[in-house]
Enzyme design. Structure first.
Site, mmCIF file in Angstrom:
data_model
loop_
_atom_site.group_PDB
_atom_site.id
_atom_site.type_symbol
_atom_site.label_atom_id
_atom_site.label_comp_id
_atom_site.label_asym_id
_atom_site.label_seq_id
_atom_site.Cartn_x
_atom_site.Cartn_y
_atom_site.Cartn_z
ATOM 1 N N CYS A 22 0.801 -1.211 0.000
ATOM 2 C CA CYS A 22 0.000 0.000 0.000
ATOM 3 C C CYS A 22 0.834 1.260 0.000
ATOM 4 C CB CYS A 22 -0.833 0.022 1.274
ATOM 5 S SG CYS A 22 0.238 -0.081 2.701
ATOM 6 N N CYS A 1113 26.608 -30.608 -23.022
ATOM 7 C CA CYS A 1113 26.727 -30.770 -21.569
ATOM 8 C C CYS A 1113 26.604 -32.242 -21.172
ATOM 9 C CB CYS A 1113 25.630 -29.958 -20.870
ATOM 10 S SG CYS A 1113 25.462 -30.328 -19.120
ATOM 11 N N CYS A 1119 29.841 -26.434 -13.088
ATOM 12 C CA CYS A 1119 29.754 -25.157 -13.821
ATOM 13 C C CYS A 1119 30.441 -24.032 -13.063
ATOM 14 C CB CYS A 1119 28.294 -24.772 -14.051
ATOM 15 S SG CYS A 1119 27.262 -26.102 -14.676
ATOM 16 N N CYS A 1124 34.368 -26.787 -17.095
ATOM 17 C CA CYS A 1124 33.474 -27.550 -17.975
ATOM 18 C C CYS A 1124 34.283 -28.185 -19.115
ATOM 19 C CB CYS A 1124 32.396 -26.632 -18.546
ATOM 20 S SG CYS A 1124 31.316 -27.438 -19.732
#
EC number: 1.4.1.13
Length: 1520
Positions: A22, A1113, A1119, A1124
């Site tokens: 509000c 992947c 990660c 990777c």
């Protein structure tokens, strides 16, 4: 027709999930002068806050508005000629909402009259309040109450006002309790001899039109307290409008369930001199069916009636943070510590204004999460509101302008005719009793003696570990990293294992409970950067007497953490003190779990009756015959039982547990009522690891680090829900259950959401016993199971992405082989029940269609999107492959939160488009510039992420390569954590503002809001639709992540199936479904998944993990380590060479999915995709579901519920852009200048309803001229007045905005090269550095440009500034938080926690007291220096000269006049890593490298120190 039409629970909708927010305001005469003008101005203020309120499907029906004023005595004497009113304040007036049924009303009035007389008071008469029903909306009309006023005379024995008020309270409470018993609807808006409330289901401008009383000149008051409501639902509820009886509230009480439970527990122990025998008449104190604001009002009213002053009550309920505050006086600190031993804070983002008719106060929560500004005038008025500019006032008449600070109070005493300062009022209250003396003399000290420790020597350690579900993975991947890293360990790629209730294996009961989190209606808080507002303090022993201050009340034990070492635990159980007896209860069972729980209850009650105040629940005596009762069940069951018996506050529950080892376990135990926990088996496991040489650390150090890490982990879990203190979190049940039966919930976890029902007590016992039996039978195996929660292992827990599904999917897409793809989907869909959707089967009796009759794959694929994965988290190659593929298909890729290289906005020569169609706006605002925003088809506000809702995104420093840092506007090599909250979204009306900002920044883009599935997300989605979002995304808890705490990956959020179905159903019930597009994501893998999502209500679909698998992947789940092996989730140039993905592979995957969708559509007889949406009637529970030993107990009917109404998007939202100042005034005046590049200079009046000024104009410049913008000062806009929120948001280079006046929150948000000047109005002649001129969160996420602020700013100034240079004359708390670039010059005071998380840029702070300034700083990442470099000194001087020229700042002018002295008073604040990087870069450049090469070498040197990165004349190529 009843005035309250909240629908009953149906499907997944529950009325208790409603939230609201509000705008609030107060207009008062400080000397108590009563006028009608005050009422009129209060009503005007209400209208100026209209944009902070809400409307639903009927635009003429508001969510609620009203005002609270003093009793207008003269008005009532004029109107009530037939009522003989006694003298002023000797009569009370009740404002009552009745049903329109006359017979029902008369029955209620008769009872109220009887109660008045029964209490010895006088019924003076009744008056029907004149209302104009024709002036309000259709929905409001249908539910409009019959409004009456009752007048009650005081009996002669009540000598003072408070006694009479208390009697009126007793009458009202009895009437309310009678109404509940009789099942009759009526509501007292107010009943008082001091104040009266006029409110309703109205828009602000309807209030005085509806209530003609308010138009009468005789209706006078010395103040008007006003409120405009924004509810997440559209259902008509007149009584939920504000003001409440004592207060107006902007915010949310996050700890409400716990506050209710604890009050319920305490009220049966209350003895009150003030109430005497009337005390039982007013129970229960809290109406638990009310809104959080009304329940807070109930508590506030009770304490005032019991004799507390209103200010004292506010300090108890909403204390400022004191445990870490070294600046606080010892008296005030003692006050807070004393009261914390008696009750927990009501915690959450809160601005309240309260009154008893004589005093008016306001208080802000400890985090300062709501706006609260005020003016005081020379003719004794105060204007206090969520915004400035709500009442027109001559600037010459303004004495000063200020803001309410976090945790601080404003108090106006109308009888004394003055404002009482926070310091004065709190000192006065804190010194009423000798709290410090009581604490020093009575607090019980527990001093653990290491020599007396019981050494844990378990001959059956392995058996115990197995019985409690320990695995090798638990120890190696959780327990050891917890102490090595000092925090909850990180994981990645999300969770693809089944829910506990779907698992074939026996699961811990902890795994059935999911942590709740804040999104939209309240923010998560930053437990790391803003630690000073958190507290882990824990009290043990029986609670004291809350109503009567006494030294006896603090005869308790104070702990600094609820995690007990063995030494602490031994000291507690052997303590000798008359008030602190302990007793151990063995929580074990042989066959009958229910019997075991009942025995525990009996023993506990007996112990309490014998004066025991420390109950220890222990499973240590387990053996082959006796199985431990799951500790979560034991704790919660006992906690609930003792609350029901009224005994809970007489005792503390301490748990001695073999099972508790993870952060989630501790959080759940505390959340369900445990006071302290001793994880004895975790300690024994550490001892074993150390003794056997696998852990090179002392046992004492391991225990210390573990306790610290777990405690901090619990604080982080609490903070996800926006809770700051363990005390408030305890018993607050901030969890939901997935797969627990309603019976178990109602008996042992009362109040917890469990939407699908599930396993009963017998199955819980079976799971515990199955693990227990296996542990004791497994003699031949001397090792633990390997464990497979986070990583797939052959023979372990099922994972959706396993070698078979990964390999088949990759080859199918690489070869463009649909038959191979069908083998993949068969494996994914049918092997195991991995997801809720696997529990459903399709109706086999549908009339099929021929495949060629069904909508084409090319059309369907346009509904597909790839998930939000940032550049930085993903490699350049992977990120761009996704964009190219989706653009080829006509789908959309999502930039994620890492920004985007502008080179990608231009198509390649071969026609490929690397531009992400969806640009994400997350809390870090990385790279969010005007040019970025105009280059999007959809702008997505990420409120939460499935794998870690309530937390910010993370990019470890070793992945912040120079090219990533460049796009993000940050420092290479320095890790990035987005703030947990969006600092411009602390509530639903704040979200509406950001949606409006973004729509102004790009009028052609859809605005999307991403939510995470949780119980209650449907109600939030309804609020988001009312906030005019175009798309709502419901993300599943199992979504992927580049880096997230393992606790979050496993234990937070729900499957998308639940959230999507609830959102779809709730939007339909609210009549809002046709306004928005519903999207879902979270481990969507196959065409069947898409069809299931469509049938549950989704129109668009996001894929993230599967496309990454398609690109190569292999789910190494590393990660976050930048290792990777396939070049997908790394920035390492060598590893990126291994990337084998191709956009064609993604194109193949998406078309395969679409083709499979078509096959299902044909089989089900759906010609078009739209026909299928929301058609749950074609689903039923599968045979597999019915046969599963746990899943068969789920009730899936709520998921399949279908309300009546429109099921798909039909009507675009009305963003009211055509009403904006830019469209009506600015753009027409400068359009020619934009097109020609000629200069333009215009002047404009502005007020607080003119929001986002300049943004549309800026977007037109960015579209035409790109990131370069126009030459400086091409377009000059001169504004006069009080600017609305987001003044100058995202404005690009070439625009200069001058404001003579002041502004609200978010000035210069995302500033993109423009210039903003704010200076005091003509005529306002108070010192600029003493006055607040702009609001909170200014220059949030700003990327470039400059600004000059001739006054003070509010909280969180320049959060995540990455390039703006700004001068300001004072700021509030948390300044320069998360700053990564630019420079900030502060010519005045700063608030607490300055420079928290600052990793780049430089701040220059003028201070007379360097030590005092340093105490206000967060020292974790920064250094302090004096200004010595001549070039730097000249830069600062030049900034001050421009500041003086632009703003006429007297402060800056005085500093320049004495520059030799002035420069010595500046302290330079620079981040350590930033300084190190800058030095490294200069060193490399001096060695002959180019800028680019030097930056790369510096990055390597600072993130990979083992590599030889010294510049030796050899130049390395930099891969970008």
């Amino acid at each position: 027709m009843t005035y309250n039409q909240m629908p009953k629970a149906q499907g997944l909708y529950r009325p208790e999930f409603e939230h609201d927010a509000c705008g609030i305001g107060l207009y008062a005469h400080l000397k108590g002068k009563q006028t009608h003008d005050i009422v009129k101005q209060g009503l005007k203020m209400l209208c100026q806050l209209d944009h902070r309120g809400g409307q639903g499907s009927d635009p003429d029906t508001g969510d609620g508005a009203g005002l609270l004023v003093q009793i207008p005595d003269a008005f009532f004497r004029k109107e009530c000629k037939n009522i003989n009113l006694p003298e002023k304040e000797r009569y009370g007036v009740g404002m009552v909402f009745f049903s329109q049924k006359e017979d029902e009303r008369k029955k209620i009035e008769k009872q109220i009259n009887a109660l008045i007389e029964q209490e010895g008071q006088v019924v003076l008469g009744w008056r029907t309040v004149p209302v104009n029903v024709g002036k309000i909306g259709t929905v409001a009309q249908k539910s409009c109450p019959f409004v009456r006023q009752v007048f009650i005379g005081a009996s002669s024995d009540l000598k003072d006002n408070l006694s009479f008020e208390r009697k009126l309270y007793v009458i009202r409470k009895q009437a309310e309790n009678w109404g509940v018993t009789e099942g009759l609807d009526f509501y007292f808006a107010s009943l008082s001899s001091q104040t009266i409330v006029y409110k309703g289901l109205l828009t602000p401008e309807q209030v005085d039109a509806f209530y003609s009383d308010l138009q009468d000149e005789a209706f006078v008051s010395a103040f008007a307290l006003v409120h405009s409501r924004f509810s997440t639902n559209t259902f008509p509820t007149w009584e939920r409008a504000h003001p409440n009886r004592y207060l107006v509230h902007n915010g949310e009480i996050n700890t409400l369930r716990g506050n209710i439970n604890w009050m319920r527990a305490r009220e049966q122990q209350f003895v009150s001199e003030s109430f005497g025998e009337d005390l039982n008449k007013i129970l229960p104190i809290l109406n638990a069916d009310g809104s959080d604001s009304s329940i807070l009002d109930n508590a506030f009213e009770f304490f005032v009636m019991a004799g507390r002053k209103p200010a004292h009550t506010a300090m108890m309920l909403i204390p400022e943070p004191w445990t870490e505050n070294t600046h606080m006086s010892k008296e005030k600190r003692a006050f807070y510590e004393y009261h914390s031993s008696l009750m927990e804070p009501w915690d959450g983002p809160t601005a309240i204004s309260f009154t008893d008719g004589k005093q008016i106060g306001a208080i802000l929560d400890r985090n300062g999460l709501r706006p609260a500004r005020y003016y005081v005038t020379k003719d004794d008025y105060i204007i206090f509101s969520s915004e400035v500019g709500v009442i027109e006032v001559e600037q010459e008449n303004v004495l000063y302008k200020n803001r309410l600070e976090p945790g601080k109070m404003l108090l106006i005493d109308l009888e004394e005719g003055r404002i009482i300062s926070d310091e004065e009022v709190k000192t006065q209250i804190a010194t009423e009793y000798p709290y410090q003396k009581w604490l020093e003399e009575e607090l019980v000290q527990v001093n653990p003696d290491p020599e007396s420790r019981e050494e844990e020597q378990f001959s059956d350690l392995l058996t115990r570990q197995k019985a409690f579900g320990y695995t090798y993975e638990d120890i190696q991947k959780y327990l050891i990293p917890v102490i090595k890293e000092g925090k909850d360990p990180l994981g990645s790629m999300g969770n693809d294992a089944p829910l506990a209730v779907l698992s074939d294996r026996a699961q811990s009961l902890f795994n059935y409970f999911k942590q709740l989190f804040a999104q939209v209606t309240n923010p998560p808080i930053d437990a790391i950067r803003e630690q000073l507002v958190t507290s882990t303090m824990t009290w043990l022993g029986a609670e004291g007497d809350l109503l009567h201050p006494s030294e006896r009340n603090v005869r308790r034990i104070k702990l600094y953490t609820p995690v007990l070492s063995n030494e602490q635990f031994y000291a507690l159980k052997t303590i000798v003190h008359p008030d602190l007896k302990s007793q151990k209860i063995d929580v074990l069972f042989s066959e009958d779990l229910e019997r075991g729980l009942k025995d525990m209850f009996t023993q506990a009650e007996k112990a309490i009756s014998q004066g025991v105040s420390l109950l220890i629940l222990s499973d240590k005596k387990m053996n082959e015959r006796l199985t431990p009762i799951p500790p979560l069940l034991a704790v919660s069951a006992l906690h609930q039982h003792l609350i029901r018996k009224g005994l809970r506050t007489k005792v503390s529950i301490i748990v001695e547990s073999g099972e508790a080892r993870e952060v989630h376990h501790f959080a759940a135990l505390i959340g369900y009522g445990a006071d302290a926990i001793n994880p004895y088996l975790a300690y024994a496991t550490y001892k074993q690891e150390i003794d056997e040489g696998r852990l090179d650390i002392s046992y004492e150090e391991a225990v210390s680090k573990y306790g610290k890490s777990i405690t901090e982990g619990v604080v982080k879990v609490m903070s996800k829900m926006g809770i700051s203190t363990v005390q408030s979190y305890r018993g607050a049940q901030i969890f939901e259950a997935v797969g627990i039966s309603r019976d178990v919930i109602d008996r042992y976890f009362s109040g917890t959401a469990s939407q699908l029902g599930g396993i009963d007590l017998q199955t819980i016992a079976e799971e515990a016993q199955r693990r227990h039996r296996e542990a004791y039978q497994d003699d031949y195996s001397k090792t633990l199971e390997p464990g497979s929660d986070f990583q797939w292992r052959n023979g372990g827990e099922h994972h959706a992405f396993n070698p078979k599904t990964i390999h088949t999917l990759q080859w199918a897409c690489r070869r463009n082989d649909y038959n191979l793809f069908k083998q993949y989907t068969k494996a994914a869909d049918e092997e195991r029940i991995g997801f809720l959707r696997n529990l459903f089967a399709f109706d086999g009796n549908r009339k099929p269609l021929k495949l060629e009759e069904v909508e084409s794959a090319e059309s369907i694929v346009k509904r597909f999107k790839t998930g939000a994965m940032s550049f930085g988290s993903l490699s350049k190659e992977a990120h761009e492959a996704l964009a190219i593929a989706m653009n080829r298909l006509g789908g959309k890729s999502n930039s994620g939160e890492g920004g985007e290289d502008p080179k990608r906005f231009v198509p390649d020569e071969n026609g490929d488009d690397r531009r992400s169609a969806i640009k994400q706006i997350a809390s870090g605002r990385f790279g969010v510039k005007s040019h970025y925003l105009v280059n999007a088809d959809e702008l997505q506000i990420k409120m939460a992420q499935g794998a870690k809702p309530g937390e910010g995104g993370q990019l470890p420093g070793n992945k912040v390569y120079p090219w990533v840092a460049d796009v993000r506007g940050s420092t290479p090599g320095v890790g990035l954590i987005s703030p947990p909250p969006h600092h411009d979204i602390y509530s639903i009306e704040d979200l509406a503002q950001l949606i409006h900002d973004l729509k102004n920044a790009n009028r052609d883009a859809r605005i999307s809001v991403k939510l995470v599935s949780k119980a209650g997300v449907g109600t939030i989605a309804a609020g988001v639709a009312k906030a005019t979002a175009d798309v709502i995304v419901i993300s599943g808890y199992d979504g992927g992540t580049g880096a997230s705490p393992k606790t979050s990956i496993k234990h937070t959020g729900l499957p998308w199936e639940l959230g999507l179905a609830e959102a779809h159903q709730t939007l339909m019930l609210n009549g809002l479904r046709d306004r928005v597009v519903l999207e879902t994501d979270g481990k969507l893998m196959t065409g069947r998944d898409v069809v299931m999502a469509a049938l549950l209500g989704a129109e668009e679909f996001g894929f993230a993990t599967a496309p990454l698998v398609v690109l190569g992947c292999v789910m190494m789940r590393a990660c976050h380590l930048d290792t990777c092996p396939v070049g997908v989730a790394t920035q390492n140039p060598e590893l990126r060479k291994k990337f084998m993905g191709d956009p064609d592979h993604i194109v193949n995957y998406m078309l395969f999915i679409a083709e499979e969708v078509r096959e299902y559509m044909a089989a089900l007889g759906f010609k078009t995709f739209d026909e299928m949406i929301g058609r749950t009637d074609v689903l039923h529970a599968s045979e597999r579901a019915k046969e599963h030993w746990k899943a068969s107990q789920l009730d899936l009917s709520t998921l399949l519920y279908q309300p009546e109404g429109v099921r798909t998007f039909q009507s675009p939202q009305n963003h009211k852009i055509d009403q904006s100042l830019d469209i009506t005034t600015i753009l027409p005046a400068v359009q020619e200048a934009i097109e020609s590049g000629k200069e333009a200079d215009i002047s404009i009046e502005i007020n607080n309803t003119n929001r986002v000024a300049g943004t549309i104009t800026g977007s037109e410049i960015s579209k035409r001229y790109g990131e370069e913008g126009l030459p400086e000062d091409t377009i000059k806009l001169h504004f006069t007045g009080s600017a609305g929120q987001s003044f100058g948001a995202f404005v690009p280079k070439g625009m200069t905005l001058y404001l003579d006046g002041d502004s609200n929150d978010y000035v210069g948000k995302g500033l993109s090269g423009g210039k903003i000047i704010v200076k005091s109005s003509e005529g306002f002649n108070s010192a600029s550095d003493d006055n607040v001129i702009i609001g909170n969160v200014a220059f949030y996420g700003a990327t470039s440009g400059e600004a000059y602020i001739n006054g003070r700013a509010g909280e969180r100034f320049a959060v995540r500034n990455s390039g703006v240079n700004v001068v300001v004359e004072g700021i509030g708390d948390h300044g320069c938080e998360y700053m990564t670039g630019g420079s900030v010059v502060v010519l005045g005071d700063v608030g607490k926690n300055f420079a928290a998380g600052m990793s780049g840029g430089i701040a220059y702070v003028l201070t007379e007291d360097v030590k005092a300034f340093k105490r206000k700083c967060n020292l974790e990442m920064i250094l302090f220096e004096s200004l010595e470099d001549e070039k730097e000194i000249q830069q600062i001087k030049a900034m001050l000269e421009r500041h003086t020229a632009y703003t006429n700042s007297q402060k800056a002018e005085d500093l320049l006049d004495q520059w030799e002295d002035s420069v010595k008073k500046f302290v330079k604040v620079i981040p350590k890593n930033y300084k190190q990087m800058l030095a490294s870069i200069e060193e490399q450049k001096a060695a002959g490298l180019s800028d680019e090469e030097a930056i790369m070498f510096a990055f390597e040197a600072n993130t990979k120190p083992k590599q030889n990165t010294a510049a030796s004349g050899q130049k390395q190529a930099v891969v970008q």
